[in-house]
Write a protein that holds these residues in place. Structure first.
Motif, PDB file in Angstrom:
ATOM      1  N   ILE A 171     109.479 -56.972  97.707  1.00  0.00           N
ATOM      2  CA  ILE A 171     109.770 -56.390  97.668  1.00  0.00           C
ATOM      3  C   ILE A 171     110.986 -56.589  99.745  1.00  0.00           C
ATOM      4  CG2 ILE A 171     107.913 -55.217 100.363  1.00  0.00           C
ATOM      5  CD1 ILE A 171     110.434 -53.022  97.832  1.00  0.00           C
ATOM      6  N   HIS A 172     110.398 -57.816  99.847  1.00  0.00           N
ATOM      7  CA  HIS A 172     111.236 -58.623 100.752  1.00  0.00           C
ATOM      8  C   HIS A 172     112.546 -59.012 100.935  1.00  0.00           C
ATOM      9  CE1 HIS A 172     110.772 -60.507 105.200  1.00  0.00           C
ATOM     10  NE2 HIS A 172     111.961 -61.520 104.343  1.00  0.00           N
ATOM     11  N   TYR A 173     113.342 -59.079 100.168  1.00  0.00           N
ATOM     12  CA  TYR A 173     114.435 -58.918  99.533  1.00  0.00           C
ATOM     13  C   TYR A 173     115.525 -58.197  99.600  1.00  0.00           C
ATOM     14  CZ  TYR A 173     112.702 -63.697  98.973  1.00  0.00           C
ATOM     15  OH  TYR A 173     112.236 -65.233  98.574  1.00  0.00           O
ATOM     16  N   ALA A 174     115.070 -56.860  98.825  1.00  0.00           N
ATOM     17  CA  ALA A 174     115.313 -55.621  98.597  1.00  0.00           C
ATOM     18  C   ALA A 174     115.397 -55.026 100.066  1.00  0.00           C
ATOM     19  CB  ALA A 174     114.458 -55.009  97.478  1.00  0.00           C
ATOM     20  N   ALA A 175     114.461 -54.766 100.390  1.00  0.00           N
ATOM     21  CA  ALA A 175     113.839 -54.975 102.081  1.00  0.00           C
ATOM     22  C   ALA A 175     115.558 -55.189 103.372  1.00  0.00           C
ATOM     23  CB  ALA A 175     112.859 -54.421 102.907  1.00  0.00           C
TER      24      ALA A 175
ATOM     25  N   THR B 170     110.469 -63.717 109.383  1.00  0.00           N
ATOM     26  CA  THR B 170     111.376 -62.626 109.535  1.00  0.00           C
ATOM     27  C   THR B 170     110.773 -61.125 108.780  1.00  0.00           C
ATOM     28  OG1 THR B 170     112.208 -63.019 106.494  1.00  0.00           O
ATOM     29  CG2 THR B 170     113.065 -64.640 108.093  1.00  0.00           C
ATOM     30  N   ALA B 171     109.630 -61.495 109.113  1.00  0.00           N
ATOM     31  CA  ALA B 171     108.865 -60.050 108.918  1.00  0.00           C
ATOM     32  C   ALA B 171     109.394 -59.200 109.774  1.00  0.00           C
ATOM     33  CB  ALA B 171     107.536 -60.233 108.560  1.00  0.00           C
ATOM     34  N   PRO B 172     109.027 -60.120 111.513  1.00  0.00           N
ATOM     35  CA  PRO B 172     109.838 -58.407 111.732  1.00  0.00           C
ATOM     36  C   PRO B 172     111.097 -57.915 111.780  1.00  0.00           C
ATOM     37  CG  PRO B 172     109.014 -60.522 113.318  1.00  0.00           C
ATOM     38  CD  PRO B 172     109.124 -61.049 111.908  1.00  0.00           C
ATOM     39  N   GLU B 173     112.472 -58.592 111.400  1.00  0.00           N
ATOM     40  CA  GLU B 173     113.895 -58.073 111.037  1.00  0.00           C
ATOM     41  C   GLU B 173     113.070 -56.785 109.962  1.00  0.00           C
ATOM     42  OE1 GLU B 173     116.247 -61.623 109.708  1.00  0.00           O
ATOM     43  OE2 GLU B 173     115.030 -62.528 111.667  1.00  0.00           O
ATOM     44  N   LEU B 174     111.866 -57.142 109.398  1.00  0.00           N
ATOM     45  CA  LEU B 174     112.038 -55.312 108.245  1.00  0.00           C
ATOM     46  C   LEU B 174     112.163 -53.987 108.507  1.00  0.00           C
ATOM     47  CD1 LEU B 174     109.258 -56.887 106.040  1.00  0.00           C
ATOM     48  CD2 LEU B 174     112.027 -57.256 105.305  1.00  0.00           C
ATOM     49  N   PRO B 175     112.777 -53.549 107.693  1.00  0.00           N
ATOM     50  CA  PRO B 175     112.909 -52.117 108.677  1.00  0.00           C
ATOM     51  C   PRO B 175     111.393 -51.649 108.852  1.00  0.00           C
ATOM     52  CG  PRO B 175     113.385 -52.429 106.205  1.00  0.00           C
ATOM     53  CD  PRO B 175     113.732 -53.851 106.889  1.00  0.00           C
ATOM     54  N   PRO B 176     111.696 -50.615 109.746  1.00  0.00           N
ATOM     55  CA  PRO B 176     109.937 -49.698 109.790  1.00  0.00           C
ATOM     56  C   PRO B 176     109.271 -49.348 108.439  1.00  0.00           C
ATOM     57  CG  PRO B 176     111.884 -49.354 111.540  1.00  0.00           C
ATOM     58  CD  PRO B 176     112.645 -49.681 110.341  1.00  0.00           C
ATOM     59  N   TRP B 177     110.387 -48.421 107.775  1.00  0.00           N
ATOM     60  CA  TRP B 177     109.763 -47.972 106.511  1.00  0.00           C
ATOM     61  C   TRP B 177     109.059 -48.659 105.436  1.00  0.00           C
ATOM     62  CZ3 TRP B 177     111.427 -49.927 101.795  1.00  0.00           C
ATOM     63  CH2 TRP B 177     112.748 -50.718 101.960  1.00  0.00           C
ATOM     64  N   VAL B 178     108.621 -50.379 105.578  1.00  0.00           N
ATOM     65  CA  VAL B 178     108.640 -51.446 104.560  1.00  0.00           C
ATOM     66  C   VAL B 178     107.019 -51.192 105.016  1.00  0.00           C
ATOM     67  CG1 VAL B 178     108.362 -53.892 104.168  1.00  0.00           C
ATOM     68  CG2 VAL B 178     110.306 -52.661 104.820  1.00  0.00           C
ATOM     69  N   GLU B 179     106.832 -51.247 107.062  1.00  0.00           N
ATOM     70  CA  GLU B 179     105.313 -50.672 106.762  1.00  0.00           C
ATOM     71  C   GLU B 179     104.744 -49.343 106.869  1.00  0.00           C
ATOM     72  OE1 GLU B 179     101.520 -51.765 108.710  1.00  0.00           O
ATOM     73  OE2 GLU B 179     103.389 -53.032 108.791  1.00  0.00           O
TER      74      GLU B 179
ATOM     75  N   GLY C  23     105.266 -48.048 103.627  1.00  0.00           N
ATOM     76  CA  GLY C  23     105.021 -48.302 101.772  1.00  0.00           C
ATOM     77  C   GLY C  23     104.235 -49.765 102.145  1.00  0.00           C
ATOM     78  N   TRP C  24     104.283 -50.563 102.549  1.00  0.00           N
ATOM     79  CA  TRP C  24     103.813 -51.586 102.301  1.00  0.00           C
ATOM     80  C   TRP C  24     103.060 -52.252 103.419  1.00  0.00           C
ATOM     81  CZ3 TRP C  24     108.206 -50.056 100.557  1.00  0.00           C
ATOM     82  CH2 TRP C  24     108.910 -50.116  99.279  1.00  0.00           C
ATOM     83  N   PRO C  25     102.338 -51.176 103.909  1.00  0.00           N
ATOM     84  CA  PRO C  25     101.191 -51.692 105.424  1.00  0.00           C
ATOM     85  C   PRO C  25     100.905 -53.184 105.118  1.00  0.00           C
ATOM     86  CG  PRO C  25      99.824 -50.510 103.672  1.00  0.00           C
ATOM     87  CD  PRO C  25     101.635 -50.309 103.274  1.00  0.00           C
ATOM     88  N   GLY C  26     101.035 -53.530 106.258  1.00  0.00           N
ATOM     89  CA  GLY C  26     100.237 -55.201 106.462  1.00  0.00           C
ATOM     90  C   GLY C  26     100.919 -56.208 105.478  1.00  0.00           C
ATOM     91  N   LEU C  27     102.153 -56.162 104.926  1.00  0.00           N
ATOM     92  CA  LEU C  27     103.130 -57.233 104.066  1.00  0.00           C
ATOM     93  C   LEU C  27     102.379 -58.832 104.917  1.00  0.00           C
ATOM     94  CD1 LEU C  27     104.369 -56.731 101.944  1.00  0.00           C
ATOM     95  CD2 LEU C  27     106.340 -56.913 102.886  1.00  0.00           C
ATOM     96  N   PRO C  28     103.020 -58.919 107.071  1.00  0.00           N
ATOM     97  CA  PRO C  28     103.231 -60.062 106.952  1.00  0.00           C
ATOM     98  C   PRO C  28     101.723 -61.053 106.772  1.00  0.00           C
ATOM     99  CG  PRO C  28     103.863 -58.664 108.704  1.00  0.00           C
ATOM    100  CD  PRO C  28     103.503 -57.541 107.143  1.00  0.00           C
ATOM    101  N   ALA C  29     100.368 -60.087 107.146  1.00  0.00           N
ATOM    102  CA  ALA C  29      98.899 -60.468 106.284  1.00  0.00           C
ATOM    103  C   ALA C  29      98.786 -61.084 105.738  1.00  0.00           C
ATOM    104  CB  ALA C  29      98.239 -59.400 107.118  1.00  0.00           C
TER     105      ALA C  29
END
Length: 252
Positions: free
Chosen positions: A32-36, A141-150, A152-158
């Motif tokens: 989802i990273h690329y679309a986000a 680059t995860a810190p640059e993701l918009p808040p809604w990613v967390e 819908g996809w909690p814990g993505l960087p981990a």
């Protein structure tokens, strides 16, 4: 970061490029990273179109089923639409994206089976090198993701960190495996030496439970340069009936 180039005496096996490129397309439809992050830029899409043409040519050379290659070609050509941020809320695009991801997974497994056995290790190297580089970049680059990613996809960087460690360990095991079904090609001993060095760095990094910092990425990209993937100077030339389009790798 542009690390020093690690030269090899012979052109890297195209099977390595194919593994990298298929994994690259696969990740665009699964992460989802690329679309986000806003989708892919026109320049990147243009370069990936060159890679698409080269990839499809090689798949046909391996005599994979035409119906599968045609489906992959159509999906790769639809990359802009299926990585656009609108895919998050468009149910039709989302279903299409999931279907394409499944097709890519089948394609990669079948391609590996069709790759000549003496170059299968290099196909695997390409797949894992792409995974490692992409996961490292996504973590950074995860810190640059918009808040809604967390939301819908909690814990993505981990999750990315767990997958990165798994991918590194997998590549190390592939490099060290020199059994009869995974023996190095003597014509590519310089390239194998580069990956031996990378495996050593990755083993140390895993033991230290490190972060994918500039030093980590530098080691990965040195191997990528030696493999002809990162910073490739191949120009996009028109293909002919008996000559494949030139491949230009894109680092993302």
């Amino acid at each position: 970061m542009d690390p020093p180039r690690s030269e090899t005496t012979t052109e890297p096996p195209w099977e390595l490029w194919l593994g990298h490129d298929l994994e690259q397309f696969f990740s665009f439809f699964t992460e989802i990273h690329y679309a986000a992050m806003g989708g892919l830029s026109p320049d990147v899409l243009d370069q990936l179109n060159t890679v698409r043409r080269w990839t499809v040519y090689q798949l046909r050379q391996l005599q994979l089923p035409d119906v599968l290659v045609d489906a992959a070609d159509e999906a790769f050509a639809d990359l802009q639409r299926l990585t656009d941020p609108s895919v998050i809320t468009d149910k039709v695009k989302w279903r299409r994206r999931r279907a394409v991801a499944h097709t890519c997974e089948v394609l990669m497994q079948l391609t590996r089976a069709h790759v000549p056995s003496h170059h299968r290790r290099y196909y695997d190297f390409g797949v894992m090198l792409r995974q490692i580089n992409a996961l490292a970049v996504m973590i950074r680059t995860a810190p640059e993701l918009p808040p809604w990613v967390e939301e819908g996809w909690p814990g993505l960087p981990a999750r990315y960190r767990t997958e990165l460690r798994r991918a590194c360990a997998t590549l190390v095991s592939f490099v060290h495996d020199r059994g009869p079904t995974n023996a190095p090609d003597p014509a590519h001993q310089d390239l194998d030496a580069v990956f031996d060095t990378l495996a050593g760095h990755l083993g140390t990094w895993l033991a230290a439970q490190g972060e994918p910092d500039d030093r980590f990425l530098g080691h990965v990209q040195i191997a990528g340069h030696a493999a002809g993937i990162f910073g490739s100077a191949r120009a996009a030339l028109q293909s002919t009936q008996d000559r494949p389009p030139h491949r230009r790798g894109e680092r993302l």
